[in-house]
Design a protein around this motif. Structure first.
Motif, mmCIF file in Angstrom:
data_model
loop_
_atom_site.group_PDB
_atom_site.id
_atom_site.type_symbol
_atom_site.label_atom_id
_atom_site.label_comp_id
_atom_site.label_asym_id
_atom_site.label_seq_id
_atom_site.Cartn_x
_atom_site.Cartn_y
_atom_site.Cartn_z
ATOM 1 N N ARG A 225 58.878 0.879 -53.870
ATOM 2 C CA ARG A 225 58.565 2.261 -53.524
ATOM 3 C C ARG A 225 58.806 3.155 -54.734
ATOM 4 N NH1 ARG A 225 60.679 3.179 -47.255
ATOM 5 N NH2 ARG A 225 59.563 1.362 -46.387
ATOM 6 N N PRO A 226 57.889 4.084 -55.027
ATOM 7 C CA PRO A 226 58.043 4.939 -56.216
ATOM 8 C C PRO A 226 59.330 5.761 -56.147
ATOM 9 C CG PRO A 226 55.827 5.123 -55.287
ATOM 10 C CD PRO A 226 56.641 4.375 -54.288
ATOM 11 N N PRO A 227 60.162 5.691 -57.164
ATOM 12 C CA PRO A 227 61.422 6.440 -57.145
ATOM 13 C C PRO A 227 61.230 7.933 -56.945
ATOM 14 C CG PRO A 227 61.417 4.838 -58.930
ATOM 15 C CD PRO A 227 60.020 4.861 -58.377
ATOM 16 N N GLU A 228 60.210 8.515 -57.611
ATOM 17 C CA GLU A 228 60.030 9.962 -57.522
ATOM 18 C C GLU A 228 59.624 10.387 -56.121
ATOM 19 O OE1 GLU A 228 56.232 8.011 -58.843
ATOM 20 O OE2 GLU A 228 58.347 7.925 -59.441
ATOM 21 N N ARG A 229 59.007 9.486 -55.353
ATOM 22 C CA ARG A 229 58.647 9.818 -53.971
ATOM 23 C C ARG A 229 59.836 9.595 -53.041
ATOM 24 N NH1 ARG A 229 53.338 7.037 -51.832
ATOM 25 N NH2 ARG A 229 52.594 8.256 -53.610
ATOM 26 N N MET A 230 60.549 8.490 -53.224
ATOM 27 C CA MET A 230 61.690 8.196 -52.366
ATOM 28 C C MET A 230 62.769 9.259 -52.500
ATOM 29 S SD MET A 230 62.587 5.963 -50.117
ATOM 30 C CE MET A 230 63.979 5.185 -49.289
ATOM 31 N N HIS A 231 62.931 9.769 -53.717
ATOM 32 C CA HIS A 231 63.996 10.738 -53.978
ATOM 33 C C HIS A 231 63.459 12.165 -54.099
ATOM 34 C CE1 HIS A 231 67.043 7.634 -54.509
ATOM 35 N NE2 HIS A 231 66.151 6.941 -55.199
ATOM 36 N N SER A 232 62.414 12.456 -53.348
ATOM 37 C CA SER A 232 61.802 13.785 -53.397
ATOM 38 C C SER A 232 62.423 14.742 -52.397
ATOM 39 C CB SER A 232 60.294 13.674 -53.121
ATOM 40 O OG SER A 232 60.072 13.160 -51.809
ATOM 41 N N ALA A 233 63.624 14.440 -51.934
ATOM 42 C CA ALA A 233 64.287 15.254 -50.919
ATOM 43 C C ALA A 233 65.780 15.248 -51.192
ATOM 44 C CB ALA A 233 63.996 14.691 -49.519
ATOM 45 N N PRO A 234 66.549 16.102 -50.501
ATOM 46 C CA PRO A 234 68.009 16.074 -50.660
ATOM 47 C C PRO A 234 68.588 14.718 -50.276
ATOM 48 C CG PRO A 234 67.311 18.096 -49.574
ATOM 49 C CD PRO A 234 66.107 17.212 -49.638
ATOM 50 N N ALA A 235 69.795 14.460 -50.755
ATOM 51 C CA ALA A 235 70.403 13.138 -50.610
ATOM 52 C C ALA A 235 70.511 12.687 -49.162
ATOM 53 C CB ALA A 235 71.791 13.146 -51.268
ATOM 54 N N PHE A 236 70.917 13.571 -48.263
ATOM 55 C CA PHE A 236 71.102 13.156 -46.872
ATOM 56 C C PHE A 236 69.773 12.780 -46.224
ATOM 57 C CE2 PHE A 236 75.255 15.789 -46.339
ATOM 58 C CZ PHE A 236 75.896 14.899 -47.189
ATOM 59 N N THR A 237 68.684 13.450 -46.607
ATOM 60 C CA THR A 237 67.369 13.090 -46.084
ATOM 61 C C THR A 237 66.931 11.731 -46.619
ATOM 62 O OG1 THR A 237 66.693 15.396 -45.828
ATOM 63 C CG2 THR A 237 64.936 13.763 -45.978
ATOM 64 N N VAL A 238 67.211 11.468 -47.891
ATOM 65 C CA VAL A 238 66.857 10.169 -48.467
ATOM 66 C C VAL A 238 67.609 9.046 -47.747
ATOM 67 C CG1 VAL A 238 66.926 8.760 -50.566
ATOM 68 C CG2 VAL A 238 66.284 11.175 -50.701
ATOM 69 N N ALA A 239 68.858 9.292 -47.387
ATOM 70 C CA ALA A 239 69.623 8.285 -46.648
ATOM 71 C C ALA A 239 68.952 7.959 -45.315
ATOM 72 C CB ALA A 239 71.050 8.780 -46.420
ATOM 73 N N THR A 240 68.441 8.978 -44.630
ATOM 74 C CA THR A 240 67.771 8.715 -43.354
ATOM 75 C C THR A 240 66.472 7.939 -43.572
ATOM 76 O OG1 THR A 240 66.564 10.840 -43.344
ATOM 77 C CG2 THR A 240 68.753 10.804 -42.335
ATOM 78 N N ARG A 241 65.824 8.099 -44.717
ATOM 79 C CA ARG A 241 64.621 7.322 -45.009
ATOM 80 C C ARG A 241 64.959 5.833 -45.106
ATOM 81 N NH1 ARG A 241 61.808 11.245 -49.675
ATOM 82 N NH2 ARG A 241 61.162 12.900 -48.223
ATOM 83 N N TRP A 242 66.097 5.510 -45.715
ATOM 84 C CA TRP A 242 66.514 4.118 -45.773
ATOM 85 C C TRP A 242 66.837 3.606 -44.380
ATOM 86 C CZ3 TRP A 242 65.476 0.914 -49.410
ATOM 87 C CH2 TRP A 242 65.439 1.296 -50.755
ATOM 88 N N ALA A 243 67.449 4.444 -43.547
ATOM 89 C CA ALA A 243 67.773 4.013 -42.184
ATOM 90 C C ALA A 243 66.503 3.712 -41.394
ATOM 91 C CB ALA A 243 68.597 5.087 -41.475
ATOM 92 N N ARG A 244 65.468 4.531 -41.560
ATOM 93 C CA ARG A 244 64.200 4.272 -40.877
ATOM 94 C C ARG A 244 63.607 2.944 -41.339
ATOM 95 N NH1 ARG A 244 62.501 10.011 -42.405
ATOM 96 N NH2 ARG A 244 63.515 11.302 -40.807
ATOM 97 N N ALA A 245 63.714 2.658 -42.646
ATOM 98 C CA ALA A 245 63.194 1.395 -43.165
ATOM 99 C C ALA A 245 63.930 0.211 -42.540
ATOM 100 C CB ALA A 245 63.324 1.360 -44.684
ATOM 101 N N ALA A 246 65.243 0.361 -42.327
ATOM 102 C CA ALA A 246 66.017 -0.720 -41.709
ATOM 103 C C ALA A 246 65.599 -0.926 -40.258
ATOM 104 C CB ALA A 246 67.508 -0.407 -41.797
ATOM 105 N N ARG A 247 65.394 0.169 -39.524
ATOM 106 C CA ARG A 247 64.977 0.032 -38.129
ATOM 107 C C ARG A 247 63.577 -0.565 -38.045
ATOM 108 N NH1 ARG A 247 67.489 5.201 -37.789
ATOM 109 N NH2 ARG A 247 65.473 6.261 -37.712
ATOM 110 N N ALA A 248 62.702 -0.195 -38.984
ATOM 111 C CA ALA A 248 61.346 -0.749 -38.991
ATOM 112 C C ALA A 248 61.372 -2.246 -39.258
ATOM 113 C CB ALA A 248 60.491 -0.034 -40.041
ATOM 114 N N ALA A 249 62.251 -2.684 -40.167
ATOM 115 C CA ALA A 249 62.354 -4.122 -40.452
ATOM 116 C C ALA A 249 62.818 -4.883 -39.224
ATOM 117 C CB ALA A 249 63.318 -4.355 -41.616
ATOM 118 N N ALA A 250 63.770 -4.290 -38.492
ATOM 119 C CA ALA A 250 64.298 -4.962 -37.307
ATOM 120 C C ALA A 250 63.246 -5.128 -36.231
ATOM 121 C CB ALA A 250 65.495 -4.188 -36.758
#
Length: 292
Positions: A41-66
């Motif tokens: 995933r492009p770093p500039e897109r993944m980190h295009s938001a404040p830190a707490f929002t980026v953390a929730t993006r990773w959480a969504r990716a984990a739920r999607a994998a499950a």
């Protein structure tokens, strides 16, 4: 260092996502093969938001994998970058938030650091375990999350100028508030589906203030060149940990509204007097949404 855990994850059928620079990607492609199945995933897109929002993006990716079933997990690889718009505390806040939002989810998160002098101890302040030469090593310098966030608080809400809407909302005014928000969402070009999501998100935030707060939260809205911004502030203080970031338990009665608002919008930021003594109100919640 990354080759062995990534290869093992791919052989298990896990979903691997990496947010790394071009050099690291080239090395992984050389070691694993360009068709190994790692999603970059492009770093500039993944980190295009404040830190707490980026953390929730990773959480969504984990739920999607499950959702892939068969015990499928997410193998996540993150690397720090020097972005012009990130403050010095961004990566610390992100690491702290990841430890909370990923707790209990089917994910293994590897955070990459340069092993320069002193870097191992610095990384250890935010992590319980370090992976050194393929072996897990307990951190000797781990600090408490509250101390880390106190040293690296998120910046205060950015001043956006005169709002296009500024009103207090009580229980009787919720329906009218939704009509006003929908009108501004349509005028901002969000489209019917994103406009509906934004209306629902702000309704959840305002309703929280009506039901659990002062009863008359303040709603302000701005339209910038890129997005529509809605902000709800209330004098009532909240002690919810990481509000809006962690999915509440099915039987829980608190925290669902902010979490839903976070899922529906592009960015949700929360400032509280509990975490930020300079917070002008007990809680300030700012939601942002861009046109599709």
């Amino acid at each position: 260092m990354l080759r062995a855990p990534l290869r093992a994850a791919l052989e298990r059928g896990d979903h691997a996502v990496a947010v790394v620079d071009d050099r690291c990607r080239a090395e992984l492609d050389r070691d694993l093969g360009p068709d190994a199945g790692v999603e970059y995933r492009p770093p500039e897109r993944m980190h295009s938001a404040p830190a707490f929002t980026v953390a929730t993006r990773w959480a969504r990716a984990a739920r999607a994998a499950a959702r892939g079933g068969n015990g499928r997990r997410l193998m996540a690889v993150g690397q720090q970058f020097d972005f012009p718009n990130t403050d010095a505390g961004y990566w610390t806040r992100l690491d702290v938030a990841l430890g909370h939002v990923l707790h209990g989810l089917p994910v293994t998160m590897l955070c990459c650091f340069d092993d320069a002098p002193g870097a191992r101890d610095a990384a250890g302040t935010m992590h319980d375990v370090l992976l050194v030469d393929g072996e897990e090593v307990a951190s000797r310098t781990r600090r408490g999350d509250r101390d880390l966030l106190a040293d690296h608080p998120q910046p205060p809400p950015e001043a956006l100028g005169p709002p296009l809407l500024d009103t207090e909302v009580d229980l009787a005014g919720l329906a009218g508030m939704r009509r006003l928000v929908r009108r501004e969402a349509v005028l901002s070009g969000l489209g019917p589906f994103r406009a509906s999501d934004f209306v629902l998100a702000l309704n959840e935030i305002v309703a929280n203030g009506v039901e659990h707060g002062s009863g008359r939260p303040r709603l302000r809205m701005w339209r910038t060149a890129d997005e529509l911004v809605g902000e709800v502030s209330d004098a009532h203080r909240t002690r919810l940990p990481f509000p809006g970031m962690i999915a509440p338990p099915a039987a829980g009665s608190r925290g669902r509204g902010l979490w839903l608002a976070s899922e529906l919008t592009d960015v949700l930021q929360v400032w509280t007097a509990e975490d930020d003594p300079d917070c002008p109100d007990g809680i300030v919640v700012r939601a942002r949404m861009s046109p599709p």
